[in-house]
Design a protein around this motif. Structure first.
Motif, PDB file in Angstrom:
ATOM      1  N   GLY A   1       0.815  -1.199   0.000  1.00 27.51           N
ATOM      2  CA  GLY A   1       0.000   0.000   0.000  1.00 27.51           C
ATOM      3  C   GLY A   1       0.857   1.260   0.000  1.00 27.51           C
ATOM      4  N   TRP A   2       0.238   2.374  -0.364  1.00 27.40           N
ATOM      5  CA  TRP A   2       1.034   3.601  -0.506  1.00 27.40           C
ATOM      6  C   TRP A   2       1.483   4.126   0.847  1.00 27.40           C
ATOM      7  CZ3 TRP A   2      -0.486   8.720   0.912  1.00 27.40           C
ATOM      8  CH2 TRP A   2      -1.818   8.901   1.282  1.00 27.40           C
ATOM      9  N   LEU A   3       0.696   3.904   1.879  1.00 29.54           N
ATOM     10  CA  LEU A   3       1.133   4.367   3.198  1.00 29.54           C
ATOM     11  C   LEU A   3       2.307   3.529   3.687  1.00 29.54           C
ATOM     12  CD1 LEU A   3      -2.356   4.952   4.868  1.00 29.54           C
ATOM     13  CD2 LEU A   3      -0.801   6.668   3.928  1.00 29.54           C
ATOM     14  N   ASN A   4       2.286   2.223   3.344  1.00 35.29           N
ATOM     15  CA  ASN A   4       3.425   1.390   3.722  1.00 35.29           C
ATOM     16  C   ASN A   4       4.675   1.804   2.949  1.00 35.29           C
ATOM     17  OD1 ASN A   4       5.246  -1.150   3.610  1.00 35.29           O
ATOM     18  ND2 ASN A   4       3.836  -1.521   5.303  1.00 35.29           N
ATOM     19  N   ARG A   5       4.495   2.112   1.668  1.00 37.85           N
ATOM     20  CA  ARG A   5       5.669   2.546   0.903  1.00 37.85           C
ATOM     21  C   ARG A   5       6.244   3.834   1.487  1.00 37.85           C
ATOM     22  NH1 ARG A   5       2.669   0.672  -3.474  1.00 37.85           N
ATOM     23  NH2 ARG A   5       2.116   2.759  -4.176  1.00 37.85           N
ATOM     24  N   TYR A   6       5.363   4.698   1.982  1.00 40.10           N
ATOM     25  CA  TYR A   6       5.869   5.903   2.641  1.00 40.10           C
ATOM     26  C   TYR A   6       6.747   5.509   3.832  1.00 40.10           C
ATOM     27  CZ  TYR A   6       6.157   9.914   5.669  1.00 40.10           C
ATOM     28  OH  TYR A   6       6.648  10.889   6.483  1.00 40.10           O
ATOM     29  N   LEU A   7       6.247   4.568   4.641  1.00 44.20           N
ATOM     30  CA  LEU A   7       7.033   4.143   5.815  1.00 44.20           C
ATOM     31  C   LEU A   7       8.342   3.479   5.391  1.00 44.20           C
ATOM     32  CD1 LEU A   7       4.196   2.693   8.089  1.00 44.20           C
ATOM     33  CD2 LEU A   7       5.365   4.891   8.334  1.00 44.20           C
ATOM     34  N   GLN A   8       8.308   2.794   4.246  1.00 46.83           N
ATOM     35  CA  GLN A   8       9.531   2.139   3.769  1.00 46.83           C
ATOM     36  C   GLN A   8      10.618   3.141   3.408  1.00 46.83           C
ATOM     37  OE1 GLN A   8       8.618  -0.502   0.448  1.00 46.83           O
ATOM     38  NE2 GLN A   8       6.770  -1.214   1.477  1.00 46.83           N
ATOM     39  N   VAL A   9      10.217   4.226   2.782  1.00 50.69           N
ATOM     40  CA  VAL A   9      11.229   5.098   2.187  1.00 50.69           C
ATOM     41  C   VAL A   9      11.497   6.367   2.981  1.00 50.69           C
ATOM     42  CG1 VAL A   9      10.900   4.225  -0.146  1.00 50.69           C
ATOM     43  CG2 VAL A   9       9.526   6.159   0.634  1.00 50.69           C
ATOM     44  N   ALA A  10      10.562   6.787   3.821  1.00 50.02           N
ATOM     45  CA  ALA A  10      10.806   8.002   4.589  1.00 50.02           C
ATOM     46  C   ALA A  10      11.747   7.686   5.743  1.00 50.02           C
ATOM     47  CB  ALA A  10       9.489   8.555   5.123  1.00 50.02           C
ATOM     48  N   VAL A  11      12.549   8.631   6.107  1.00 51.67           N
ATOM     49  CA  VAL A  11      13.452   8.439   7.246  1.00 51.67           C
ATOM     50  C   VAL A  11      12.594   8.298   8.500  1.00 51.67           C
ATOM     51  CG1 VAL A  11      15.256   9.459   8.641  1.00 51.67           C
ATOM     52  CG2 VAL A  11      15.263   9.767   6.150  1.00 51.67           C
ATOM     53  N   PRO A  12      12.742   7.200   9.212  1.00 48.03           N
ATOM     54  CA  PRO A  12      11.885   7.007  10.382  1.00 48.03           C
ATOM     55  C   PRO A  12      12.128   8.089  11.432  1.00 48.03           C
ATOM     56  CG  PRO A  12      13.287   5.082  10.004  1.00 48.03           C
ATOM     57  CD  PRO A  12      13.705   6.120   9.031  1.00 48.03           C
ATOM     58  N   GLN A  13      11.067   8.582  12.001  1.00 48.16           N
ATOM     59  CA  GLN A  13      11.219   9.573  13.060  1.00 48.16           C
ATOM     60  C   GLN A  13      11.525   8.893  14.393  1.00 48.16           C
ATOM     61  OE1 GLN A  13       7.694  12.006  12.919  1.00 48.16           O
ATOM     62  NE2 GLN A  13       8.141  12.731  10.866  1.00 48.16           N
ATOM     63  N   SER A  14      11.311   7.579  14.438  1.00 46.04           N
ATOM     64  CA  SER A  14      11.649   6.814  15.630  1.00 46.04           C
ATOM     65  C   SER A  14      11.710   5.357  15.209  1.00 46.04           C
ATOM     66  CB  SER A  14      10.581   6.990  16.712  1.00 46.04           C
ATOM     67  OG  SER A  14       9.427   6.262  16.346  1.00 46.04           O
ATOM     68  N   GLU A  15      12.130   4.486  16.117  1.00 45.92           N
ATOM     69  CA  GLU A  15      12.136   3.059  15.809  1.00 45.92           C
ATOM     70  C   GLU A  15      10.850   2.402  16.299  1.00 45.92           C
ATOM     71  OE1 GLU A  15      15.693   1.407  17.415  1.00 45.92           O
ATOM     72  OE2 GLU A  15      16.942   2.795  16.289  1.00 45.92           O
ATOM     73  N   SER A  16       9.865   3.210  16.534  1.00 48.78           N
ATOM     74  CA  SER A  16       8.644   2.716  17.138  1.00 48.78           C
ATOM     75  C   SER A  16       7.932   1.713  16.240  1.00 48.78           C
ATOM     76  CB  SER A  16       7.715   3.892  17.387  1.00 48.78           C
ATOM     77  OG  SER A  16       6.458   3.437  17.805  1.00 48.78           O
ATOM     78  N   VAL A  17       7.353   0.691  16.853  1.00 46.56           N
ATOM     79  CA  VAL A  17       6.466  -0.187  16.099  1.00 46.56           C
ATOM     80  C   VAL A  17       5.165   0.529  15.791  1.00 46.56           C
ATOM     81  CG1 VAL A  17       7.401  -2.309  17.030  1.00 46.56           C
ATOM     82  CG2 VAL A  17       5.490  -1.220  18.191  1.00 46.56           C
ATOM     83  N   PHE A  18       5.006   1.703  16.360  1.00 46.98           N
ATOM     84  CA  PHE A  18       3.782   2.463  16.150  1.00 46.98           C
ATOM     85  C   PHE A  18       3.941   3.540  15.083  1.00 46.98           C
ATOM     86  CE2 PHE A  18       2.991   0.541  20.225  1.00 46.98           C
ATOM     87  CZ  PHE A  18       1.654   0.208  20.156  1.00 46.98           C
ATOM     88  N   ARG A  19       4.928   3.428  14.200  1.00 42.30           N
ATOM     89  CA  ARG A  19       5.037   4.421  13.113  1.00 42.30           C
ATOM     90  C   ARG A  19       3.788   4.403  12.242  1.00 42.30           C
ATOM     91  NH1 ARG A  19       9.519   3.663   9.223  1.00 42.30           N
ATOM     92  NH2 ARG A  19       8.928   5.734   8.525  1.00 42.30           N
ATOM     93  N   GLY A  20       3.294   3.204  11.954  1.00 42.65           N
ATOM     94  CA  GLY A  20       2.092   3.075  11.143  1.00 42.65           C
ATOM     95  C   GLY A  20       1.096   2.202  11.872  1.00 42.65           C
ATOM     96  N   ILE A  21      -0.123   2.682  12.046  1.00 41.01           N
ATOM     97  CA  ILE A  21      -1.093   1.874  12.781  1.00 41.01           C
ATOM     98  C   ILE A  21      -2.469   1.972  12.144  1.00 41.01           C
ATOM     99  CG2 ILE A  21      -0.294   3.364  14.657  1.00 41.01           C
ATOM    100  CD1 ILE A  21      -2.458   2.691  16.334  1.00 41.01           C
ATOM    101  N   ALA A  22      -3.141   0.850  12.127  1.00 38.24           N
ATOM    102  CA  ALA A  22      -4.529   0.818  11.695  1.00 38.24           C
ATOM    103  C   ALA A  22      -5.336   0.254  12.843  1.00 38.24           C
ATOM    104  CB  ALA A  22      -4.699  -0.061  10.465  1.00 38.24           C
TER     105      ALA A  22
END
Lengths: 414, 473
Positions: free
Chosen positions: A143-164
């Protein structure tokens, strides 16, 4: 094929990207270690089933709107049960009354006649295409939101960067970047009392000394469980007098607000709501669609109130797979159509405006002679949010077959 | 079940048999491990390669709980009609019941069926030839797809399997070929099936075809369609007037002009192409041996495919009987898919699945609802695709429910674990019963501590099912 079917394992092997970071000893500490600089958050609300955009944001100057919808049209502003005037051309459905103040204060914008360039009227296909953001290509998995998480520099190492807040990972968030999907944060639990503590301790011992992928994921799981225990979602008190609807969407938005405020490193959140497939008895100012819209509007308004100043760094985007027929059908509803409207709310939004090019509702202007035409590709809206709100510019990584340039910029985000 | 006298198994024999049963079956049961020891792995494999000769009255009796699974599509359309406007919903006749029955039956077969290899391979081919059961008329054709299109061919000839899928209403709908018509007749060429036929079903993405081949293959299948469900049956139909009659060349081979025969010719060409032999061999070895398929075994399987003109029984036999299959380096080298986890857990605790609906619900909760993968790749069983935070929590929760005998429709004798109250030494017995091996020191230590702390036996059993070793196969 436009997106390589690159796997999380390949990523782990090559040692690049956000996921590889998960294998490192974590520096992530609950409630601490979170960057205090402005963290931008995107909240996507997917209206599954195809919302009737023409009744959500009513083109009340269009004679054809009233001619084609004798039983379900929303009366113009000023008439009993009429729409709420936005710009002398469009009006919000009256059930969205709680969003009107946001439009007036400049925190809510509308894009009308937007949607997917793909003509499919299948819910399955159209939702997939909108969530992968590669319409027409079924081979794209992530999904496009996952691709964003893949390529953007993470703001943290949190498992909560992306949540549904959803029972399974929605396609928009699916992919090799880790994203958490739970129907309710309260589910992030290993049981209460002694049994929960015993279970957690045993899992930590059994998986603790391993470095394989399941062990990495279990490590993330235990951190998520610890976080949720601390969050105690059932005891959460919304602030500023915010009252969320007592609905599935209300719960989702409430828990998203709580996660944002917890400072746990959330970047992308996803909520989804069903009930928009109004083939039958959708109603006009009151009825099925009105109830669904009231839930949506009250939910977004509550999120805004609850977040207070934190809303400055949040952008809320509503999406739906397609719109519905201009003409009312034989059962007081509408059938699958094409173009629809999307709502964008947030502190960075240049609100108070209905964006997009209005194609009109005369028959020769309709898509395939029956539906509102699409004049704004939904990816132009997503891309503008990614660039201007989230501050990520390498769009080809997220929208591989969509060429975005400044001429498509709507000016939605300041 | 056996009359032969079994000699005591050595630890290495036990592990080797457990490995075979983790790959060619949905995990060991105490009884089956003993049976394989008794007849020997070679004879057991041979028996499994001929599922038609396996007498399975127990399974047949269990499947009677899901009557829709045995019905024809026409009968399903009558018994589970589409809901008409104004009709009150009735869960007992809603079309969704067909998929619920099918999923419960698939889980029941995985747990209790004696034709274990057939069940494993049916799952493999259902994902290889993926369709989406809830979509459109597939609601009614899914029973036939599983029963008539896939299962009878999983140990047969690949070309027969390919041809059956090409003509199946489920696939014709899923990949849009039912709309595929010559440009001249108001319709248009739809390339969806033509592309996936080569990329996912036969040659593989690197199998050497071009966009022109996609176009040519798609034109060969113009007119392959289905009858609408309003007609009372959803059947394959060929519309001669939709067919593109221009000459076609596929992979450099001219296709003789001949209406429907052109499609058959293309299927034959693809089924026997060396790229297909390579792709199918690779995927089967990946499924049965390792996510990183050992090249030597892929080569042997590919050779068998070519030598036998695609006899899948021979290909599977070569894989399962190769020395490299039993190499201890592959013990536990794969992660269990959600179905494999649930079925193997039910088998390990000796569950009696009377109604499989809730058990199938556990498979869905862990992340792979059966027959509901949206993309045409089907569900993957690679480790990176089967583990996730939500999925692991769902596994732990399922383990807890199973160990507490709290899954609806499933009976588990929890007294079998009373011995765990006797102290930490009992942990070894539990691990051997569940894992067929003593487990790692970390796992043993964690469970012994639980026993010492006086944890409920159900908690200890749930943690054994939640152990890293039990997520592997």
């Amino acid at each position: 094929m436009l997106t390589p079917r690159c796997t999380r394992r390949q990523l782990l092997r090559s040692g690049v990207g956000a996921v590889a970071g998960l294998a490192l000893p974590t520096r992530f500490i609950l409630g601490k270690g979170v960057a205090q600089s402005a963290r931008r958050v995107l909240v996507v609300i997917f209206q599954r089933g195809a919302v009737d955009g023409l009744n959500m944001v009513v083109p009340f100057r269009e004679p054809e709107y009233y001619a084609q919808r004798p039983g379900i049209a929303v009366p113009p502003p000023g008439e009993p049960s009429g729409g709420l005037d936005l710009d002398d051309q469009f009006a919000l459905h009256p059930a969205l009354a709680s969003l009107q103040p946001l439009f007036i204060s400049g925190e809510l914008a509308v894009v009308h006649a937007c949607g997917s360039p793909d003509p499919t009227r299948s819910h399955f296909e159209a939702q997939d295409y909108m969530e992968t953001a590669v319409p027409g290509d079924k081979s794209v998995i992530d999904g496009w939101l996952n691709r964003y998480l893949q390529v953007a520099v993470p703001q943290s190492e949190s498992v909560f960067r992306g949540i549904a807040i959803a029972s399974s990972t929605p396609r928009a968030l699916a992919g090799r970047a880790n994203a958490l999907a739970v129907s309710d944060l309260a589910v992030l639990s290993l049981g209460t009392g002694q049994r929960g503590a015993q279970t957690r301790a045993a899992l930590a011992t059994m998986y603790g000394g391993r470095s394989d992928l399941p062990a990495i994921v279990v490590g993330e799981t235990l951190r998520a469980v610890d976080f949720a225990n601390r969050l105690n979602p059932d005891a959460y008190d919304p602030e500023n007098g915010a009252v969320y609807p007592s609905s599935v969407l209300g719960l989702q938005l409430r828990q998203i607000a709580q996660t944002i405020k917890s400072g746990v490193g959330l970047e992308v959140a996803f909520a989804e709501v069903w009930g928009w497939d109004t083939h039958l008895g959708q109603g006009a100012s009151e009825g099925l669609l009105a109830n669904a819209l009231r839930d949506l509007g009250d939910g977004i308004a509550a999120l805004r109130t609850d977040l207070g100043e934190a809303f400055a760094d949040v952008c809320v985007l509503t999406m739906s797979e397609f719109g519905r027929t201009v003409r009312e059908n034989g059962t007081g509803g509408t059938d699958h159509g094409h173009g629809t409207a999307m709502l964008i709310a947030g502190g960075t939004v240049r609100g108070g405006t209905v964006y997009g090019t209005w194609p009109g509702l005369n028959e020769e202007r309709l898509f395939e002679g029956r539906d509102l035409a699409v004049t704004t590709d939904f990816r132009a809206i997503c891309a503008e949010i990614v660039v201007r709100h989230l501050g990520f510019t390498a769009l080809a990584e997220i929208f591989p077959d969509f060429v975005y340039d400044d001429s498509q910029r709507l000016g939605l985000i300041s | 079940m056996d009359t032969c006298t079994t000699v005591a198994r050595t630890a290495s024999q036990r592990e080797s048999i457990a490995h075979l049963l983790n790959r060619a079956a949905y995990g060991p049961t105490a009884e089956l491990a003993e049976h394989v020891q008794c007849v020997g792995p070679t004879d057991w494999i041979e028996e499994q390669l001929h599922p038609d000769s396996i007498d399975d009255a127990d399974l047949a009796a269990r499947l009677a709980a899901y009557p829709s699974v045995a019905m024809s599509t026409a009968e399903l359309l009558v018994r589970y009609p589409a809901r008409k406007i104004g009709m009150m919903p009735d869960p007992t006749t809603a079309p969704g019941r067909i998929l619920d029955d099918q999923n419960a039956a698939l889980v029941t077969r995985a747990v209790h069926g004696r034709a274990q290899l057939e069940a494993v391979l049916t799952d493999f081919w259902l994902n290889h030839f993926n369709v989406l059961a809830p979509k459109g008329p597939t609601k009614w054709t899914i029973a036939s797809y599983v029963r008539d299109t896939i299962r009878p061919h999983v140990l047969g000839r690949f070309e027969d399997l390919l041809r059956a899928t090409a003509k199946s209403p489920a696939m014709l709908y899923y990949l849009d070929n039912y709309l595929n018509a010559t440009d001249g007749d108001g319709g248009g060429i739809n390339e969806n099936y033509g592309r996936e036929l080569m990329e996912l079903h036969t040659l593989g993405v690197d199998g050497g075809y071009t966009q022109d081949d996609v176009r040519e293959v798609s034109r060969a299948f113009t007119g392959w369609s289905i009858t609408p469900d309003e007609s009372g049956a959803i059947d394959f139909v060929y519309h001669p007037t939709w067919h593109d009659t221009d000459p076609k060349t596929v992979l450099g081979v001219p296709i003789p002009r001949g209406q429907i025969a052109e499609g058959y010719r293309v299927l034959h060409l693809l089924a026997h192409h060396p790229s297909t032999a390579n792709f199918i061999a690779t995927e089967l070895v990946r499924r049965l041996v390792s996510d990183d398929p050992p090249a030597a075994l892929v080569s042997a399987a590919r050779t068998a495919f070519i030598r036998t003109a695609g006899d899948l029984r021979e290909v599977v036999r070569v894989i399962l009987t190769a020395d490299i299959f039993s190499d201890p380096r592959y013990y536990g080298a794969k992660a269990k898919s959600p179905l494999h986890f649930v079925a193997s857990a039910l088998r390990a605790v000796g569950a009696d699945v009377k109604q499989g609906f809730a058990a199938a619900g556990l498979v869905a909760a862990i992340g792979q609802p059966l027959l509901q993968a949206v993309p045409p790749t089907g569900w993957s069983d690679r480790v990176e695709d089967v583990v996730s935070v939500g999925g692991m929590l769902s596994r732990f929760s399922a383990a807890q429910q199973l160990a507490s005998n709290a899954v609806e429709g499933v009976d588990i004798d929890t007294h079998q674990w009373d011995y765990l109250k006797r102290g930490w030494r009992a942990v070894n017995r539990l691990l051997v019963a569940i894992l067929q091996r003593p487990g790692t020191a970390a796992t043993r230590h964690a469970l012994e501590r639980l026993v010492n702390e006086g944890a409920e036996p159900a908690t200890v059993v749930a943690l054994a099912l939640s152990s890293p070793e039990f997520q592997q196969c």
